[in-house]
Design an enzyme around this catalytic site. Sequence first.
Site, short mmCIF file in Angstrom:
data_model
loop_
_atom_site.label_atom_id
_atom_site.label_comp_id
_atom_site.label_asym_id
_atom_site.label_seq_id
_atom_site.Cartn_x
_atom_site.Cartn_y
_atom_site.Cartn_z
N SER A 73 0.92 -1.17 -0.03
CA SER A 73 -0.07 -0.06 -0.12
C SER A 73 0.72 1.17 -0.03
O SER A 73 0.27 2.39 -0.54
CB SER A 73 -0.87 -0.06 1.26
OG SER A 73 -0.40 -0.19 2.41
N ASP A 222 -4.60 6.98 9.86
CA ASP A 222 -4.21 5.63 10.48
C ASP A 222 -2.89 5.53 11.00
O ASP A 222 -2.60 4.54 11.90
CB ASP A 222 -4.49 4.61 9.42
CG ASP A 222 -3.52 4.80 8.08
OD1 ASP A 222 -2.54 5.61 8.41
OD2 ASP A 222 -3.79 4.09 7.20
N HIS A 225 0.18 5.06 6.87
CA HIS A 225 0.42 5.55 5.40
C HIS A 225 0.58 6.91 5.15
O HIS A 225 -0.02 7.63 5.89
CB HIS A 225 -0.93 5.22 4.65
CG HIS A 225 -1.04 3.70 4.58
ND1 HIS A 225 -1.98 3.10 5.68
CD2 HIS A 225 -0.64 2.78 3.87
CE1 HIS A 225 -2.14 1.86 5.19
NE2 HIS A 225 -1.27 1.60 4.23
#
Length: 246
Positions: A73, A222, A225
């Site tokens: 990701s 979060d 990221h």
Amino acid sequence: MFKAHNKDFHFNLPTSIELKLIKFSYFFLALLFLSCGEAKKEKTDEVQQTSEQTENTATTATETKSILFFGDSITAGYGLDDTNEAYPAVVQEKIDSLGLDYTVINSGVSGETTAGGRSRIDWVVKQDLDIFVLELGANDGLRGVDLSETRSNLQAIIDVVRGKSPDIKIVLAGMQLPPNMGLEYTTEFKQLFEEIAKKNDIAFIPFILKDVGGIASLNQQDGIHPTIEGHKIVANTVWETLRPLL
């Protein structure tokens, strides 16, 4: 006498005109053939020139080199509105600004583990590659995957890439885990990447999230990221190792 000459004049007049017409016809035909020859030559030159331009374009396209970012990701640009804001695209901007003939390919998949990467690497290397940047392992660590499995998968991916071509330059991006995963596990996890890079004699980025990981303002809600600004810093970190290889 005058009449006789006059008669002769009228008798010879058609013959003279006919000769002139015949001569003009030959001249016209010669001119026509000459024009056709020139037109044909111009057309041939035009086709040849177009063919040469096509060959030159094909040669240029062939000479363009590829850099493939194979990751999770972080590489995919999870949480960003536009993948062109993820660090691989920022690296492409740096390449373009220097006029270097490289095209960046983003092969990041959110949630990807080393096992997932291993399962799709055979398909990915079907394309021509010059530089392969391997950024996988974070999801293994966060899930507590056995380190021997992570090591095996990363090595298998490297072996497949080298099997495709020994000339492909490989870059391994190191990853670190938050301390709540346990001191022993996080320490061995960090060393894992260092050992693989050394064993395979490949370029190594010690920590791809250097100066970004753990900094709230550079990460999304979060806390994992990177934001747009975070990705710019990641791109700079990657660039430090990648630039000497170009």
